[in-house]
Design an enzyme around this catalytic site. Structure first.
Site, PDB file in Angstrom:
ATOM      1  N   LYS A 203      -3.908   7.790  -5.587  1.00 20.55           N
ATOM      2  CA  LYS A 203      -3.476   9.150  -5.272  1.00 20.55           C
ATOM      3  C   LYS A 203      -3.245   9.922  -6.558  1.00 20.55           C
ATOM      4  O   LYS A 203      -3.043   9.347  -7.634  1.00 20.55           O
ATOM      5  CB  LYS A 203      -2.193   9.143  -4.444  1.00 20.55           C
ATOM      6  CG  LYS A 203      -0.955   8.685  -5.212  1.00 20.55           C
ATOM      7  CD  LYS A 203       0.287   8.744  -4.348  1.00 20.55           C
ATOM      8  CE  LYS A 203       1.512   8.315  -5.165  1.00 20.55           C
ATOM      9  NZ  LYS A 203       2.752   8.308  -4.368  1.00 20.55           N
ATOM     10  N   ARG A 205      -0.850  13.154  -8.121  1.00 22.12           N
ATOM     11  CA  ARG A 205       0.409  13.846  -7.859  1.00 22.12           C
ATOM     12  C   ARG A 205       0.634  14.904  -8.929  1.00 22.12           C
ATOM     13  O   ARG A 205       0.449  14.646 -10.123  1.00 22.12           O
ATOM     14  CB  ARG A 205       1.570  12.853  -7.880  1.00 22.12           C
ATOM     15  CG  ARG A 205       2.938  13.488  -7.588  1.00 22.12           C
ATOM     16  CD  ARG A 205       4.056  12.491  -7.775  1.00 22.12           C
ATOM     17  NE  ARG A 205       4.004  11.392  -6.826  1.00 22.12           N
ATOM     18  CZ  ARG A 205       4.493  11.446  -5.591  1.00 22.12           C
ATOM     19  NH1 ARG A 205       5.058  12.561  -5.152  1.00 22.12           N
ATOM     20  NH2 ARG A 205       4.414  10.407  -4.800  1.00 22.12           N
ATOM     21  N   GLY A 238       4.590  12.730   2.957  1.00 21.44           N
ATOM     22  CA  GLY A 238       3.259  13.181   2.561  1.00 21.44           C
ATOM     23  C   GLY A 238       2.368  12.068   2.051  1.00 21.44           C
ATOM     24  O   GLY A 238       1.187  11.980   2.426  1.00 21.44           O
TER      25      GLY A 238
END
Length: 281
Positions: A203, A205, A238
């Protein structure tokens, strides 16, 4: 917040803050005791007052407090409780903080940032805590922040036993970490689930925007498999919801989310309800 019991020469006392008193009540029942009676309230400007209604001189005291929401209020209340116990001549004070406050801020990502998890440890020590007891810390390094014993307990074995009873075919399970930072925890999960294979979601961020991450790439084989998506906490949801979407797109048979600390702030419940996971444990 009521009562006390003594046993022999050593007096064990459980005290509770106002964040979630039922937790301390349940702990006290397991110990065959009661929670010490106390008086706690806030002044009109938000200032907290705490007083214990019975003597704690020479006692071994466990200060139980949850830090899910209103973390600043409950942390300050717990610090005040510890200070009151110290000044009341308690023999030993153990802070029980299942969800360690500010545990996400355990290192510096950029210059001029704080390491707030270390600050919290210093506050506990200064207030008078002799020992800390926590569950599933965000990172193990937090154990070294406190200048004294820290008991790092694990909820993973309890969760893993439930997962094993939940899935139809244990051999078709893949343990998935929602990011690279949880891989070592995922390895622990995999061992408890009989050597299940691992996968993780890469991911990105924006460190300038809180509670926002974008799940992008999946590493590992999950097609047609039951995926156990693990984490230590779910705050706004999230990261977990995004990871579920990635897993479903890559052909996962089902996704079970398992986490220790369900903070569930803001849109978390809505996100989890609509992300496609079959269960949140």
């Amino acid at each position: 917040m009521t009562g006390i019991i003594t046993s022999g020469e050593k007096r064990l006392v459980v005290v509770s803050g106002r964040a979630h008193p039922q937790l301390a009540q349940d702990v006290a029942i397991e110990l065959g005791t009661q929670v010490l009676s106390s008086t706690a309230y806030d002044f009109s400007n938000g200032e907290t007052y705490v007083r214990f209604n019975e003597s704690v001189r020479g006692c071994d005291v466990f200060v139980v407090q949850s830090h899910g929401d209103r973390v600043n209020d409950w942390l300050m209340e717990q610090l005040i409780m510890v200070d009151a116990l110290k000044r009341a001549s308690a023999k030993r004070i153990t802070v029980v903080a299942p969800f360690y406050p500010y545990s996400r801020q355990d290192k510096k990502h950029l210059g001029r940032e704080p390491i707030s998890a270390r600050l919290v440890a210093d506050l506990y020590k200064t207030a008078g805590a002799d020992r800390l007891m926590c569950v599933d810390l965000h990172t193990s390094q937090i154990q070294g922040f406190f200048d004294g014993p820290l008991d790092h307990l694990f909820a993973i074995p309890v969760l893993a036993e439930y997962i094993k009873s939940r899935v139809e075919n244990p051999e078709n399970v893949t343990v998935v970490s929602p990011d690279t930072g949880r891989v070592r925890v995922a390895e622990h999960w995999a061992t408890l689930l009989g050597g299940a294979p691992l996968a993780f979601v890469h991911k990105t961020r924006d460190i300038n925007v809180p509670n926002q991450a974008v799940s992008k790439t999946l590493v590992g084989e999950i097609e047609g498999r039951s995926c156990v998506l693990i984490d230590d906490m779910i705050d706004a949801g999230g990261t977990i919801a995004g990871a579920v979407n990635v897993l479903k797109e890559k052909g996962a048979k089902e996704v079970i989310i398992a986490a220790t600390h369900p903070v569930f702030s803001g849109p978390a419940v809505e996100r989890l309800s609509g992300c496609g996971a079959s269960e949140v444990v």
